[in-house]
Motif scaffolding. Structure first.
Motif, PDB file in Angstrom:
ATOM      1  N   ASP A   1       0.398  36.862 -59.853  1.00  0.00           N
ATOM      2  CA  ASP A   1      -0.538  35.892 -60.401  1.00  0.00           C
ATOM      3  C   ASP A   1      -1.798  36.578 -59.850  1.00  0.00           C
ATOM      4  O   ASP A   1      -1.906  36.853 -58.686  1.00  0.00           O
ATOM      5  CB  ASP A   1      -0.324  34.453 -59.801  1.00  0.00           C
ATOM      6  N   VAL A   2      -2.773  36.451 -60.758  1.00  0.00           N
ATOM      7  CA  VAL A   2      -3.934  36.751 -60.428  1.00  0.00           C
ATOM      8  C   VAL A   2      -4.933  36.053 -59.427  1.00  0.00           C
ATOM      9  O   VAL A   2      -5.676  36.700 -58.662  1.00  0.00           O
ATOM     10  CB  VAL A   2      -5.183  36.967 -61.547  1.00  0.00           C
ATOM     11  N   ARG A   3      -4.273  34.850 -59.416  1.00  0.00           N
ATOM     12  CA  ARG A   3      -4.631  33.905 -58.232  1.00  0.00           C
ATOM     13  C   ARG A   3      -3.599  34.088 -57.059  1.00  0.00           C
ATOM     14  O   ARG A   3      -2.499  33.708 -57.408  1.00  0.00           O
ATOM     15  CB  ARG A   3      -4.488  32.497 -58.981  1.00  0.00           C
ATOM     16  N   ALA A   4      -4.168  34.978 -56.135  1.00  0.00           N
ATOM     17  CA  ALA A   4      -2.996  35.228 -55.092  1.00  0.00           C
ATOM     18  C   ALA A   4      -2.400  34.241 -54.536  1.00  0.00           C
ATOM     19  O   ALA A   4      -0.940  34.089 -54.207  1.00  0.00           O
ATOM     20  CB  ALA A   4      -3.665  36.258 -54.047  1.00  0.00           C
ATOM     21  N   ASP A   5      -2.899  33.034 -54.187  1.00  0.00           N
ATOM     22  CA  ASP A   5      -2.362  31.815 -53.464  1.00  0.00           C
ATOM     23  C   ASP A   5      -1.598  31.463 -54.303  1.00  0.00           C
ATOM     24  O   ASP A   5      -0.446  30.790 -53.832  1.00  0.00           O
ATOM     25  CB  ASP A   5      -3.594  30.741 -53.434  1.00  0.00           C
ATOM     26  N   ALA A   6      -1.605  31.198 -55.747  1.00  0.00           N
ATOM     27  CA  ALA A   6      -0.415  30.619 -56.593  1.00  0.00           C
ATOM     28  C   ALA A   6       0.591  31.559 -56.380  1.00  0.00           C
ATOM     29  O   ALA A   6       1.745  31.059 -56.270  1.00  0.00           O
ATOM     30  CB  ALA A   6      -0.988  30.522 -58.120  1.00  0.00           C
ATOM     31  N   ALA A   7       0.428  32.750 -56.379  1.00  0.00           N
ATOM     32  CA  ALA A   7       1.818  33.820 -56.480  1.00  0.00           C
ATOM     33  C   ALA A   7       2.284  33.649 -54.939  1.00  0.00           C
ATOM     34  O   ALA A   7       3.579  33.401 -55.054  1.00  0.00           O
ATOM     35  CB  ALA A   7       0.962  35.181 -56.485  1.00  0.00           C
ATOM     36  N   ARG A   8       1.639  33.464 -54.237  1.00  0.00           N
ATOM     37  CA  ARG A   8       2.011  33.393 -52.608  1.00  0.00           C
ATOM     38  C   ARG A   8       3.036  32.060 -52.477  1.00  0.00           C
ATOM     39  O   ARG A   8       3.994  31.898 -51.936  1.00  0.00           O
ATOM     40  CB  ARG A   8       1.033  33.383 -51.590  1.00  0.00           C
ATOM     41  N   GLU A   9       2.427  31.083 -52.912  1.00  0.00           N
ATOM     42  CA  GLU A   9       3.145  29.750 -53.034  1.00  0.00           C
ATOM     43  C   GLU A   9       4.408  29.671 -53.821  1.00  0.00           C
ATOM     44  O   GLU A   9       5.316  29.082 -53.226  1.00  0.00           O
ATOM     45  CB  GLU A   9       2.303  28.670 -53.433  1.00  0.00           C
ATOM     46  N   LEU A  10       4.405  30.168 -54.571  1.00  0.00           N
ATOM     47  CA  LEU A  10       5.563  29.898 -55.795  1.00  0.00           C
ATOM     48  C   LEU A  10       6.527  31.086 -55.110  1.00  0.00           C
ATOM     49  O   LEU A  10       7.935  30.759 -54.921  1.00  0.00           O
ATOM     50  CB  LEU A  10       5.342  30.812 -57.114  1.00  0.00           C
ATOM     51  N   ALA A  11       6.226  32.263 -54.602  1.00  0.00           N
ATOM     52  CA  ALA A  11       7.202  33.168 -53.867  1.00  0.00           C
ATOM     53  C   ALA A  11       7.696  32.332 -52.619  1.00  0.00           C
ATOM     54  O   ALA A  11       8.777  32.660 -52.422  1.00  0.00           O
ATOM     55  CB  ALA A  11       6.381  34.434 -53.584  1.00  0.00           C
ATOM     56  N   ALA A  12       6.996  31.837 -51.894  1.00  0.00           N
ATOM     57  CA  ALA A  12       7.257  31.040 -50.724  1.00  0.00           C
ATOM     58  C   ALA A  12       8.617  30.173 -51.109  1.00  0.00           C
ATOM     59  O   ALA A  12       9.633  29.997 -50.264  1.00  0.00           O
ATOM     60  CB  ALA A  12       6.302  30.410 -50.073  1.00  0.00           C
ATOM     61  N   ARG A  13       8.287  29.368 -52.162  1.00  0.00           N
ATOM     62  CA  ARG A  13       9.237  28.410 -52.530  1.00  0.00           C
ATOM     63  C   ARG A  13      10.601  28.973 -52.889  1.00  0.00           C
ATOM     64  O   ARG A  13      11.737  28.386 -52.932  1.00  0.00           O
ATOM     65  CB  ARG A  13       8.650  27.374 -53.563  1.00  0.00           C
ATOM     66  N   HIS A  14      10.592  30.224 -53.239  1.00  0.00           N
ATOM     67  CA  HIS A  14      11.794  30.727 -54.009  1.00  0.00           C
ATOM     68  C   HIS A  14      12.289  32.090 -53.145  1.00  0.00           C
ATOM     69  O   HIS A  14      12.842  32.985 -53.582  1.00  0.00           O
ATOM     70  CB  HIS A  14      11.524  31.171 -55.377  1.00  0.00           C
ATOM     71  N   ASP A  15      11.593  32.198 -51.938  1.00  0.00           N
ATOM     72  CA  ASP A  15      11.774  33.313 -51.054  1.00  0.00           C
ATOM     73  C   ASP A  15      11.907  34.626 -51.588  1.00  0.00           C
ATOM     74  O   ASP A  15      12.759  35.434 -51.691  1.00  0.00           O
ATOM     75  CB  ASP A  15      13.308  32.839 -50.622  1.00  0.00           C
TER      76      ASP A  15
ATOM     77  N   ALA B   1       9.053  38.221 -53.378  1.00  0.00           N
ATOM     78  CA  ALA B   1       7.975  38.744 -53.073  1.00  0.00           C
ATOM     79  C   ALA B   1       6.786  38.289 -54.020  1.00  0.00           C
ATOM     80  O   ALA B   1       7.192  37.961 -55.122  1.00  0.00           O
ATOM     81  CB  ALA B   1       8.292  40.241 -53.250  1.00  0.00           C
ATOM     82  N   TRP B   2       5.761  38.588 -53.451  1.00  0.00           N
ATOM     83  CA  TRP B   2       4.385  38.175 -54.522  1.00  0.00           C
ATOM     84  C   TRP B   2       3.623  39.392 -54.780  1.00  0.00           C
ATOM     85  O   TRP B   2       3.397  40.184 -53.777  1.00  0.00           O
ATOM     86  CB  TRP B   2       3.848  36.921 -54.035  1.00  0.00           C
ATOM     87  N   PHE B   3       2.870  39.282 -55.748  1.00  0.00           N
ATOM     88  CA  PHE B   3       1.848  40.249 -55.959  1.00  0.00           C
ATOM     89  C   PHE B   3       0.770  39.678 -56.813  1.00  0.00           C
ATOM     90  O   PHE B   3       0.785  38.513 -57.283  1.00  0.00           O
ATOM     91  CB  PHE B   3       2.324  41.398 -57.120  1.00  0.00           C
ATOM     92  N   ALA B   4      -0.380  40.418 -56.768  1.00  0.00           N
ATOM     93  CA  ALA B   4      -1.604  39.798 -57.603  1.00  0.00           C
ATOM     94  C   ALA B   4      -1.704  40.564 -59.051  1.00  0.00           C
ATOM     95  O   ALA B   4      -2.903  40.473 -59.575  1.00  0.00           O
ATOM     96  CB  ALA B   4      -2.764  39.851 -56.733  1.00  0.00           C
ATOM     97  N   ASP B   5      -0.998  41.550 -59.129  1.00  0.00           N
ATOM     98  CA  ASP B   5      -1.127  42.347 -60.461  1.00  0.00           C
ATOM     99  C   ASP B   5       0.108  42.852 -60.924  1.00  0.00           C
ATOM    100  O   ASP B   5       1.106  43.118 -60.279  1.00  0.00           O
ATOM    101  CB  ASP B   5      -2.013  43.448 -59.878  1.00  0.00           C
ATOM    102  N   HIS B   6       0.546  42.360 -62.140  1.00  0.00           N
ATOM    103  CA  HIS B   6       1.907  42.631 -62.540  1.00  0.00           C
ATOM    104  C   HIS B   6       2.202  44.322 -62.684  1.00  0.00           C
ATOM    105  O   HIS B   6       3.455  44.374 -62.636  1.00  0.00           O
ATOM    106  CB  HIS B   6       1.960  42.259 -64.180  1.00  0.00           C
ATOM    107  N   HIS B   7       1.041  45.174 -62.863  1.00  0.00           N
ATOM    108  CA  HIS B   7       1.602  46.584 -62.676  1.00  0.00           C
ATOM    109  C   HIS B   7       2.182  46.618 -61.324  1.00  0.00           C
ATOM    110  O   HIS B   7       3.238  47.278 -61.326  1.00  0.00           O
ATOM    111  CB  HIS B   7       0.286  47.329 -62.929  1.00  0.00           C
ATOM    112  N   ARG B   8       1.611  46.319 -60.338  1.00  0.00           N
ATOM    113  CA  ARG B   8       2.062  46.635 -59.110  1.00  0.00           C
ATOM    114  C   ARG B   8       3.568  45.700 -58.802  1.00  0.00           C
ATOM    115  O   ARG B   8       4.525  46.480 -58.369  1.00  0.00           O
ATOM    116  CB  ARG B   8       1.181  45.896 -57.864  1.00  0.00           C
ATOM    117  N   MET B   9       3.687  44.713 -59.619  1.00  0.00           N
ATOM    118  CA  MET B   9       5.016  44.004 -59.332  1.00  0.00           C
ATOM    119  C   MET B   9       6.046  44.911 -60.168  1.00  0.00           C
ATOM    120  O   MET B   9       7.044  45.190 -59.472  1.00  0.00           O
ATOM    121  CB  MET B   9       4.890  42.695 -59.874  1.00  0.00           C
TER     122      MET B   9
END
Ligand code: NAD
Length: 345
Positions: A41-55, A57-65
């Motif tokens: 998610d471009v909102r890094a916090d949102a990506a980090r929180e979703l990733a934490a709930r589902h154990d 990896a998180w990214f702020a850019d879909h190309h990098r993911m």
């Protein structure tokens, strides 16, 4: 991590960690053989929180993911106008795509998505999740079996609280959202009309209205004529009224009423008023179950190299109808939906 006995898991990425992403991630967690391998998610916090709930990896850019995770498939849950560029990027990386509704904001973008997925030989599914809801599925089965005779008309009415205090700001940006309540909530209504009516709309007349200070429409009404001659009235409104989500299909021998509150009921011709016969009751978790079914179908489609239950051509037909309704409202005239390029040949 879930895995198929003897096989490797289907590794999923999620692009857009907003409100519906959690439902998709929960569906993945519940399915054997599927694992969420990364979220972004471009909102890094949102990506980090979703990733934490589902154990995961998180990214702020879909190309990098896409580069780092190399998922088998992605679910695109970003704002509507970004569905096309993200789908094209995923396809170019050889990744299957399940894109949320509406498929895109223009028919041209739908065509780009279909072409990219075809070129890179990946599957493209569109998240019209109502195709997986037991009430809607049974309505379609009864219609196909001739239960109410020849369908004559459809009346579709949906309400929502459609105001800037109720949802993220991009939903009120005409460029990012591609429209207002009709493009967003009405995509479900158009989907039901097309799927239950058995054909896409061919001619439309529509009018829209916006609350003061809101840049997209908050109310929309229209009349659709489907390619098989069936007529449908649609009303999608966003102000004041309590929640209402109902589709009525009237045929020569009776009628079906499909309601989020009361489920699917059948009414027989000649029985007068009354409650009809309840055929499928809504369940508390039927939407979550529908998201699981939708994902199971997508994963199976990717593994067996067949199109998902709701493919790109179908998703495009919904966008074609919504955009034709906007044209009709802007020009105050009837709009005929042009045959789609790939079907006209
Ligand atoms: N099928 C359904 O019943 C259903 C229900 C709700 C939403 N939806 C659809 O799901 C999609 C998302 O809706 P939502 O309610 O979750 O919206 P949301 O605003 O809660 O989430 C969208 C997320 O995408 C992120 N985003 C924006 N640009 C991005 C980019 N370039 N890359 C990655 N992430 C980016 C935003 O920061 C936001 O977190 C829409 O298409 C919506 O219509 C479908």
């Amino acid at each position: 991590m879930n895995s198929t006995p003897g096989g490797r898991p289907f590794r999923l990425g999620i692009v857009g960690a907003g409100s519906i992403a959690e439902t998709h991630a929960a569906a993945a967690a519940a399915l054997p053989g599927v694992t969420v391998a990364g979220v972004c998610d471009v909102r890094a916090d949102a990506a980090r929180e979703l990733a934490a709930r589902h154990d995961t990896a998180w990214f702020a850019d879909h190309h990098r993911m896409l580069d780092a995770v190399r998922p088998d498939g992605v679910i695109v849950t970003a704002p509507h106008a970004l569905h096309a560029p993200i789908t094209v990027d995923a396809a170019a990386a050889g990744v299957h795509v399940l894109v949320e509704k509406p498929m895109a904001t223009t028919v041209a973008d739908c065509e780009l998505m279909i072409a990219a997925c075809r070129e890179h030989r990946v599957q493209l599914g569109v998240g019209h999740v109502l195709h997986h809801l037991p009430t809607v599925r049974e309505a379609r089965r009864l219609l196909g079996a001739g239960d109410i005779g020849r369908p004559a008309v459809i009346a579709e009415r949906r309400t929502a609280h459609y105001a800037p205090d109720a949802r993220p700001g991009w939903f009120f940006d005409p460029e990012l959202a591609g429209g207002g309540i009709l493009m967003n909530v009405g995509a479900h209504s158009i989907d039901k009309i097309h799927w239950l009516g058995g054909a896409p709309a061919e001619r439309v007349v529509a009018r829209v209205s916006s609350k003061p200070g809101v840049a997209v429409e908050t109310e929309a009404v229209g009349l659709l004529e489907l390619a098989n001659g069936l007529a449908a009235a649609i009303s999608v409104t966003g102000t004041g009224l309590p929640f209402h989500d109902q589709t009525e299909i009237v045929g020569d021998d009776g009628a079906l009423r499909l309601s989020r509150d009361t489920g699917l009921s059948v009414f027989r011709a000649g029985s007068g008023s009354g409650d009809g016969t309840l055929v499928v009751r809504p369940e508390d978790d039927d939407i979550e179950a529908a998201f699981r079914d939708q994902l199971a179908d997508f994963v199976d489609a990717c593994r067996s190299q067949r199109p998902p239950a709701v493919d790109g051509a179908y998703g495009r037909s919904v966008v074609a109808t919504a955009t034709a309704m906007y044209q009709s409202a802007a020009r105050t005239e009837l709009v005929r939906i042009a045959p789609l390029a790939s079907e006209a040949a």
